[in-house]
Design a protein around this motif. Structure first.
Motif, PDB file in Angstrom:
ATOM      1  N   ARG A 156      15.155  26.504 -40.089  1.00 49.32           N
ATOM      2  CA  ARG A 156      15.274  27.695 -39.219  1.00 49.32           C
ATOM      3  C   ARG A 156      14.265  27.651 -38.078  1.00 49.32           C
ATOM      4  O   ARG A 156      14.596  27.924 -36.930  1.00 49.32           O
ATOM      5  N   ARG A 159      15.289  25.041 -35.564  1.00 51.67           N
ATOM      6  CA  ARG A 159      16.429  25.511 -34.748  1.00 51.67           C
ATOM      7  C   ARG A 159      15.944  26.451 -33.641  1.00 51.67           C
ATOM      8  O   ARG A 159      16.342  26.345 -32.478  1.00 51.67           O
ATOM      9  N   ALA A 188      21.158  27.887 -41.575  1.00 49.42           N
ATOM     10  CA  ALA A 188      19.764  27.799 -41.121  1.00 49.42           C
ATOM     11  C   ALA A 188      19.654  27.150 -39.742  1.00 49.42           C
ATOM     12  O   ALA A 188      18.616  27.246 -39.097  1.00 49.42           O
TER      13      ALA A 188
END
Ligand code: DX5
Ligand code: ZN
Length: 218
Positions: A156, A159, A188
């Motif tokens: 996460r 990203r 995620a």
């Protein structure tokens, strides 16, 4: 809907019949080739001569994952062999920025991998130097291990950093990817999925690729 990429790992294929095994996954986005040296990881697979032959016969581009020590010395040779994407481990490189630039200069996409216990934060400033960031979701070395859910927060954070940087970096995950875990990894933020046993352990590997692609696209 954004379609994800499925890169089957030939670590779970029949090493004596690699050409036939490659044909079984001709609908994949790339073939993931795990190179291990029994130093960086406690397992030994194939080296550059075999990768060159795979490169010559593969119906899809190669995604080489180098689990080898002294990546600075050995990784450029894989780019010279025409491998489309070359991923080295951050833990195995003394000068990752220099190495990433060298891979790109030799015509390959530059990928960098992190073991499950390696934080992504120290590397965020080098995202523009990379085409691919691989977050390992098992300890590298062997196929058939269980997905480590503790890597999800790191996926996460990676990203968010990639989106914030504006750089075009693919976010790959590798290890324990199944039709179940791919959904969590995709949620995620991962968009390139390596799957070994889930593809080659299936009766029809091409069909397994399609099922994973459907489950991982969002
Ligand atoms: C593990 C390798 C993986 C492995 C994945 O060190 O990097 O690519 O083949 O295998 P599965 O999908 O079975 O976990
Ligand atoms: Zn791998």
């Amino acid at each position: 809907m954004a379609q994800c990429c499925i890169n089957p790992s030939i670590l779970s294929a029949d090493f004596v019949n690699l050409e036939a095994e490659l044909r079984r996954i001709s609908n994949a986005d790339a073939v993931h080739v795990d190179v291990m040296d029994n130093h960086f990881v406690p397992n030994l697979t194939i080296g550059l001569p075999v990768v060159q032959r795979i490169q010559a016969v593969s119906p899809v581009p190669l995604d080489a994952h180098l689990m080898i020590a002294d990546a600075d010395r050995w990784a450029p040779g894989f780019a010279d062999a025409g491998v489309a994407s070359v991923t080295f481990h951050a833990e195995a490189s003394i000068a990752p920025i220099k190495l990433a630039r060298e891979l790109r200069a030799r015509g390959a996409k530059a990928g960098m991998a992190l073991r499950p216990g390696t934080a992504v934060e120290p590397y965020l400033d080098m995202l523009p130097e990379l085409d691919l960031l691989l977050i390992m979701t098992v300890e590298p070395g062997f196929g058939g291990q269980s997905f480590l859910d503790l890597t999800l927060p790191k996926i996460r954070r990676a990203r968010a950093a990639i989106d914030g940087s504006g750089a075009a970096v693919a976010l790959q995950v590798d290890g324990g990817i199944t039709e179940d875990t791919i959904v969590r990894a995709a949620e995620a933020g991962a968009n390139v999925f390596v799957a070994g046993s889930a593809v080659y352990g299936a009766a029809d590997p091409a069909e397994a690729v399609e099922r994973l692609r459907a489950a991982g696209s969002r």
